[in-house]
Design a protein around this motif. Structure first.
Motif, mmCIF file in Angstrom:
data_model
loop_
_atom_site.group_PDB
_atom_site.id
_atom_site.type_symbol
_atom_site.label_atom_id
_atom_site.label_comp_id
_atom_site.label_asym_id
_atom_site.label_seq_id
_atom_site.Cartn_x
_atom_site.Cartn_y
_atom_site.Cartn_z
ATOM 1 N N THR A 1 -1.395 -1.727 -7.151
ATOM 2 C CA THR A 1 -0.962 -0.534 -6.415
ATOM 3 C C THR A 1 -0.198 0.445 -7.298
ATOM 4 O O THR A 1 -0.179 1.646 -7.036
ATOM 5 C CB THR A 1 -0.084 -0.944 -5.213
ATOM 6 N N TRP B 1 0.826 -1.195 0.000
ATOM 7 C CA TRP B 1 0.000 0.000 0.000
ATOM 8 C C TRP B 1 0.865 1.252 0.000
ATOM 9 O O TRP B 1 2.060 1.196 0.291
ATOM 10 C CB TRP B 1 -0.958 0.005 1.190
ATOM 11 N N PRO C 1 -7.007 4.448 4.243
ATOM 12 C CA PRO C 1 -7.920 5.189 3.358
ATOM 13 C C PRO C 1 -7.889 4.581 1.948
ATOM 14 O O PRO C 1 -6.967 3.834 1.594
ATOM 15 C CB PRO C 1 -7.326 6.598 3.365
ATOM 16 N N ASP C 2 -8.882 4.931 1.134
ATOM 17 C CA ASP C 2 -8.950 4.417 -0.237
ATOM 18 C C ASP C 2 -7.749 4.856 -1.063
ATOM 19 O O ASP C 2 -7.305 4.146 -1.975
ATOM 20 C CB ASP C 2 -10.239 4.893 -0.923
ATOM 21 N N SER C 3 -7.212 6.033 -0.730
ATOM 22 C CA SER C 3 -6.075 6.567 -1.492
ATOM 23 C C SER C 3 -4.800 5.752 -1.298
ATOM 24 O O SER C 3 -3.823 5.939 -2.028
ATOM 25 C CB SER C 3 -5.815 8.016 -1.084
ATOM 26 N N THR D 1 -3.419 -3.414 -1.771
ATOM 27 C CA THR D 1 -3.596 -4.682 -2.493
ATOM 28 C C THR D 1 -2.985 -5.799 -1.665
ATOM 29 O O THR D 1 -2.048 -5.573 -0.883
ATOM 30 C CB THR D 1 -2.920 -4.665 -3.876
ATOM 31 N N SER E 1 -4.484 2.698 -1.969
ATOM 32 C CA SER E 1 -4.413 1.675 -3.040
ATOM 33 C C SER E 1 -3.921 0.340 -2.488
ATOM 34 O O SER E 1 -3.008 -0.289 -3.033
ATOM 35 C CB SER E 1 -3.508 2.147 -4.180
ATOM 36 N N GLU F 1 -7.530 -3.167 5.831
ATOM 37 C CA GLU F 1 -8.359 -2.356 4.933
ATOM 38 C C GLU F 1 -9.198 -1.355 5.723
ATOM 39 O O GLU F 1 -9.473 -0.242 5.257
ATOM 40 C CB GLU F 1 -9.289 -3.259 4.107
ATOM 41 N N GLN G 1 -6.650 -11.115 -1.451
ATOM 42 C CA GLN G 1 -7.796 -10.601 -2.201
ATOM 43 C C GLN G 1 -7.922 -11.270 -3.560
ATOM 44 O O GLN G 1 -8.991 -11.758 -3.934
ATOM 45 C CB GLN G 1 -7.653 -9.081 -2.382
#
Length: 643
Positions: free
Chosen positions: A455, A329, A502-504, A508, A506, A498, A512
């Protein structure tokens, strides 16, 4: 005695002949009932976190199953009706009207359908929990403890199969009106003509099959034939040429080869070979259409199941290729990194193998000198230094290292596809940063990456010297790369991390992609496996019914052979050879077609399909061998049974 009681008595009397048909029907109903139960059950939807894949996938599979089972029952029913021509003729001779005979056959078929339906639902209710556990396991989910049989599934199954049974029963009723009395009594004495051999047609069959194989094995992107016919039409051409070639193979080439075998006098006149070759020669042409359908269906089944199993088999490798790090990330806050480290340290199920912070630059590049693979002239690359690449390679367990000069670079492309992806090696791109430009030339292509694909952008490695220079002209992004033990079981840890990122960021992870792959490929292999078994049992049963029909016609001939001194051992050997020929033809043709298709798929998907495909072919062949043994025994019992 009523017509219904006569029908019931006939079922008991002929149950040995009906057994495989009855068993195939029950198996089909069990599978359909399982599919419908999985579609309706809310506990499974909850376990898969509301995934719509299961409901839609099983709805589609149920439709395919209904169509196939309806055709199979229709086909089998016509066999049984024709097999009993003499019996029907005797009823007519005794004054029983066709209407009453039709009603009796209608009752028989309908009663068989109802019994199969009851047995299928009962057996399905018992086995469905086991099948559900199997599905959850192959999809990577926890077992469902509160699964229950849905009344909607029972109603759905009952309605569908009652309609199929009713329609096929009416078909048997209708067939009675097509028979004439004299035809019914002389059905077994109808003259059989020796089929004509044609070298031209025989060679044409090989040309058709060869053309289909050649087209299938072409490189899709470079083949002039595919370009000329188009990507939509060419698969249809392949399908049609192979089907026509297979039909001509069974219809003419086998006749030609059997006739040639008669020229070998020493073998032809040895023992029962003359009888066996003659029997096959006279009947192979009548079986050509059935054998073609079975061969094509076998190839389709093997291809579908083999492909599904290949995806399942290679899922871990695919997830690893896309995510060489267990987690990755973008770090914008050191406190966030510390929080993630605490979460990893607090788990008892995963050992931290490594944690590397990797500085990455995101730089735009003019890729016009690279190839026409990119749709735009400007492409964003994620750039890492030679030092960080070598460090990541080392901690990831790979012995590969690189050494670069100032204007050299290495492309990392785990999704590289020859003919579509850029031709990196030797190509030059221009890095653009703050109105400054730097040309670099790709020295090498690595078909893997050290960064998680989700990412970063397309990745390249540059020399440490060039990286230091570029770093002064742009903002550096810090990636956090983690390696963990038991990464395929990191569901809870993945969810926890997760939740704090934050979503920013990225984020991985290996888990998943692995979980998504297990869900999709597990669902495919479960459905494909059971549909394949239904198709296999049905096609095996069709050959079984056809051979038993011929056995009843040949009974008088074998009794004559017995009277002139042919012992039972020789009779059994002759039967085994004839039946082996009929079973082997569609199986070998189906496996050959499947091997070509999967070879083409292997090149297209860049996957090694050998092991999973060989396993599927082995299982398929073993089930066919069981049908072969059962057919030989039943054939032998019929022709040697004395009144």
């Amino acid at each position: 005695m009523t017509l219904f009681s006569i029908a019931r008595k006939n079922i008991r009397k002929n149950f040995t002949n009906y057994f495989l048909y009855f068993a195939s029907m029950i198996f089909s109903i069990v599978i359909y009932f399982t599919f419908v139960s999985l579609k309706y059950d809310t506990a499974i939807q909850s376990a898969t976190e509301g995934s719509t894949k299961i409901s839609s996938a099983f709805s589609g599979a149920a439709v395919v199953l209904i169509i196939f089972v309806a055709i199979f029952i229709w086909y089998s029913n016509s066999f049984f009706t024709r097999k009993r021509k003499k019996e029907v003729g005797l009823y007519s001779l005794l004054g029983v009207r066709k209407k009453q005979i039709g009603r009796m056959l209608f009752y028989e078929n309908f009663l068989m359908g109802v019994l199969a339906l009851l047995a299928g639902i009962a057996l399905g209710s018992v086995l469905t929990r086991f099948f559900v556990s199997m599905l959850m396991k192959v999809m990577g989910y926890d077992a469902v403890s509160n699964f229950s049989i849905s009344p909607a599934a029972i109603i759905n199954t009952t309605i569908v199969f009652m309609i199929i049974t009713l329609i096929t029963s009416l078909q048997g009723y209708r067939l009675i009106y097509r028979f004439k009395l004299i035809e019914l009594f002389h059905a077994d004495q109808e003259g059989e003509r020796e089929p004509k051999a044609s070298w031209i047609t025989a060679l044409l069959s090989l040309v058709f099959i060869g053309t289909g194989y050649w087209l299938a094995l072409q490189n899709l992107l470079q083949s002039k034939a595919w370009a000329a016919m188009g990507f939509m039409l060419t698969p249809l051409v392949i399908l049609m040429t192979v089907i026509i070639g297979t039909y001509l193979l069974f219809n003419t080439l086998t006749v030609t080869l059997l006739k040639l075998s008669r020229n070998n006098k020493n073998r032809f006149w040895n023992g029962m070979n003359m009888i066996g070759v003659s029997q096959l020669l006279y009947r192979i042409k009548g079986n050509a259409r059935t054998l073609t359908i079975i061969a094509v269906l076998s190839a389709t089944t093997l291809t579908a199941v083999g492909t599904a199993y290949s995806f399942y088999y290679s899922n871990a490798n695919s997830a690893q290729q896309a995510n060489p790090n267990s987690m990755m990330w973008i770090s914008r806050d050191s406190s966030m990194t510390k929080r993630v480290d605490e979460l990893i340290a607090s788990t008892a199920h995963h050992e931290l193998l490594y944690h590397v912070s990797v500085p990455v630059l995101e730089v735009d590049a003019d890729v016009r000198g690279l190839s026409e693979a990119f749709s735009h002239d400007i492409q964003t690359f994620s750039i890492i230094s030679q030092h960080d690449f070598n460090e990541l390679v080392k901690v990831q367990g790979c012995k590969d290292t690189i050494t670069l000069s100032r204007e050299e670079a290495v492309a990392l492309d785990p999704a590289y596809f020859e003919g579509i992806s850029p031709a990196y090696v030797g190509s030059t791109v221009t890095l653009k940063q703050n109105k400054q430009e730097q040309q670099i030339t790709f020295k090498e292509l690595k078909k893997y990456s050290v960064l998680n694909m989700g990412t970063v952008y397309s990745t390249m490695v540059v020399s440490d010297e060039l990286f230091t220079q570029l770093e002064k002209q742009t903002n550096t992004i810090m990636l956090e790369a983690y390696g963990l033990s038991n990464q395929d079981k990191a569901k809870q840890l993945t969810e926890d991390i997760e939740g704090v990122l934050p979503d920013s960021a990225s984020f991985t992870s290996y888990y998943q992609d692995y979980a998504r792959g297990m869900e999709s490929s597990g669902l495919l292999i479960f459905m494909g496996g059971f549909l394949g078994l239904v198709f296999l049992t049905a096609t095996g049963s069709i050959i079984y019914f056809k051979q038993l029909t011929e056995a009843n016609s040949d009974k008088a001939r074998y009794q004559i052979l017995n009277k002139i001194g042919v012992n039972r051992r020789e009779v059994r050997k002759s039967i085994a050879q004839q039946v082996l020929f009929i079973f082997a033809l569609p199986l070998v043709a189906g496996i050959a077609h499947c091997a070509v298709v999967l070879s083409a798929l292997s090149k297209l998907l860049h996957m090694n399909l050998v092991i999973p495909v060989v396993i599927c072919m082995g299982v398929y062949t073993c089930v066919y061998l069981i049908y072969y043994v059962v057919t030989v025994r039943s054939y032998y019992k019929i022709v040697t049974k004395t009144n």
